[in-house]
Design an enzyme around this catalytic site. Structure first.
Site, PDB file in Angstrom:
ATOM      1  N   LYS A 285    -118.221  55.620 -84.153  1.00  0.00           N
ATOM      2  CA  LYS A 285    -117.749  56.479 -85.241  1.00  0.00           C
ATOM      3  C   LYS A 285    -118.499  56.234 -86.546  1.00  0.00           C
ATOM      4  O   LYS A 285    -118.541  57.097 -87.412  1.00  0.00           O
ATOM      5  CB  LYS A 285    -116.246  56.251 -85.482  1.00  0.00           C
TER       6      LYS A 285
ATOM      7  N   HIS B 135    -109.988  69.003 -80.271  1.00  0.00           N
ATOM      8  CA  HIS B 135    -110.067  69.000 -78.804  1.00  0.00           C
ATOM      9  C   HIS B 135    -108.803  69.500 -78.118  1.00  0.00           C
ATOM     10  O   HIS B 135    -108.795  69.713 -76.911  1.00  0.00           O
ATOM     11  CB  HIS B 135    -110.463  67.626 -78.273  1.00  0.00           C
TER      12      HIS B 135
ATOM     13  N   ILE C 200    -117.366  61.947 -75.719  1.00  0.00           N
ATOM     14  CA  ILE C 200    -118.708  61.636 -75.215  1.00  0.00           C
ATOM     15  C   ILE C 200    -119.285  60.390 -75.874  1.00  0.00           C
ATOM     16  O   ILE C 200    -120.176  59.741 -75.310  1.00  0.00           O
ATOM     17  CB  ILE C 200    -119.664  62.837 -75.387  1.00  0.00           C
TER      18      ILE C 200
END
Length: 492
Positions: free
Chosen positions: A379, A211, A240
């Protein structure tokens, strides 16, 4: 005789310098040769690349990687950044001014990741979370509520990758007004040759570079200029999959009033977060320190709670005018993370960057220690179990702890083994997600199947022996139980 050998093997100061100079010159020659080969290879790849300028940016990243890969952080120079860390509860409550600031705010969600660690074949944002809604559905609901409440039009932007853009388009077609762009597409390189893998791998030979690529891709796609021309000055960025990362008027007003360029939300570290990046002061600047940058003999110190007590949530506030200025000045040489992956039988390297490491380029930056309630990532399947359960209720697209939950913290959940590592197998283990409102600790390992309307309370540990099965019957109430061995259910 021993003394003679010792003298023969000892170099004088000048001789030692000559050796180092020779090694440096040799290394420079090898680097120049490798860079030449890389440039030639990339020129060939440009013919089939959808955005050839990406490869120019990759070359710049690769060159910097070769020049700096032997540089190590000097552990002794790390300082506590306490003067640059603010407690959330010390920030003034928002005033009417905050509602006007919303008109200058844009929201960006990082949507470039596949849920590969959870066995997903598409973007993680497509995973169903609550009442048939996925991450994107819930984020859209959040933004719509915000805009309706304050009668404004805060835009939602998705930063996709080539891995996620196709399926994301199929999800968002029913929503109006979502802006989007895709981050760069870089070639994976062989760990042996340090050159791009064979084009025969297709897209598997490419990767989105983390990112930290946001800055270059926002500029390259025209999104940065579009926002500035639209009168937007502030950007709130988050993952997100963190449905707790909503717009906070208190943080927005603090960010704008103090004319900050960059604000990172951090929160107190728990045992689940020991590998998360943290803020440090290094050579006079506020820096993000990731575990990949930590010397191997210091990793235990990094993961302890004594020295590093906070970690990065990746909820970030960025001044768009400052971003543009830094890009024009040629900044954002972000710390490079060497990420090794397996591609067929080959070990490959992905050169990645993290957006949070840009904080060092903003002198007017800080970290804010926010409540844990602003950090709810998914995750693993253990995380998914929590957000799917009745522990959380959905309100205007946000997941909030059930009001009946005491204490106001999440239980510790560890679903261990291959049955719980991938979503497809995980879903087959539950006829229904158990009631966990009164759960404190859950550990499940092995082939364990849960029936409908199961209630778990206190500490529950269920361990199935190898090649055996434990079935928890419909309607079971387990409180402070340890179950192990083999417990099949026979239908009557």
């Amino acid at each position: 005789m021993q003394e003679s050998r010792s003298k023969e093997s000892t170099l004088s100061g000048d001789e030692d310098k000559d050796v180092h100079r020779f090694l440096d010159e040799f290394d420079d020659k090898c680097t120049c040769k490798l860079l030449k080969e890389m440039k030639e290879t990339l020129e060939g790849l440009k013919k089939s690349h959808p955005n050839p300028t990406n490869l120019d940016e990759f070359y710049r990243l690769f060159e910097r990687y070769l020049r700096t890969r032997h540089e190590k952080i000097v552990w002794e120079k790390i300082r506590s950044p306490k003067d640059r860390i603010v407690q959330y509860n010390e920030i003034p409550e928002p005033t009417e001014k905050s509602k006007e600031l919303l008109r200058k705010l844009a929201i960006l969600k990082l949507n470039g990741g596949l849920g590969t660690t959870m066995g997903c074949v598409g973007p993680k944002s497509a995973i169903t979370i609550k009442d048939g809604k996925n991450f994107i559905d819930l984020v859209v609901k959040q933004i719509r509520y915000l805009n309706s409440k304050y009668k404004i039009d805060v835009p939602l932007i998705l930063m996709n990758s080539f891995n996620t853009e196709g399926m994301t388009d199929k999800i968002i077609f029913r929503y109006d007004g979502i802006k989007k762009f895709s981050q760069s597409k870089f070639p994976r390189i062989s760990s042996e040759t340090l050159l791009p893998v064979s084009p025969s791998h297709g897209d598997k030979g490419m990767y989105p570079p983390g990112h930290g690529d946001l800055f270059y891709s926002m500029k390259n796609s025209g999104m940065l200029e579009e926002l500035l021309e639209g009168g937007y000055e502030y950007l709130f960025v988050s993952n997100i999959d963190n449905l707790a990362s909503t717009v906070d008027l208190k943080l927005l007003e603090y960010f704008a009033t103090n004319e900050l360029g960059f604000l990172m939300e951090v929160t107190d570290k728990t045992r689940a977060d020991v590998k998360g990046g943290t803020l440090i002061e290094y050579k006079g600047a506020l820096r993000l320190l990731e575990i990949a940058q930590v010397p191997s003999n210091k990793k235990s110190e990094f993961t302890s709670f004594k020295k590093f007590t906070i970690f990065n949530t990746n909820n970030l506030w960025i001044n768009l005018k400052e971003m543009k200025k830094k890009l024009e000045e040629g900044f954002f040489d972000l710390d490079i993370i060497e990420n090794k992956k397996a591609l067929d039988d080959e070990t490959v390297i992905q050169l990645e960057t993290a957006i949070g490491s840009a904080i060092k380029y903003f002198p007017n930056s800080c970290g804010v220690v926010v409540p844990r309630s602003r950090f709810l990532p998914v995750k693993t399947c253990s995380d998914l179990f929590l957000v799917e359960s009745n522990l959380f209720v959905e309100k205007n697209g946000t997941l909030q702890l059930h009001p009946s939950r005491v204490p106001e913290t999440c239980p510790t959940v560890k679903l261990i083994g291959e049955n719980f590592s991938k979503i497809e197998k995980y879903e087959k283990c539950f006829k229904g997600i158990p009631d966990i409102l009164e759960l404190e600790v859950l550990t499940v390992s092995g082939n364990v199947l849960f029936g409908k309307n199961v209630v778990l309370k206190g500490t529950v540990i269920i361990l199935a022996d190898e090649k055996s099965k434990i079935c928890v019957p419909d309607g079971s109430v387990l409180e402070d139980n340890i179950i192990y061995g083999n417990l099949p259910i026979i239908d009557h």
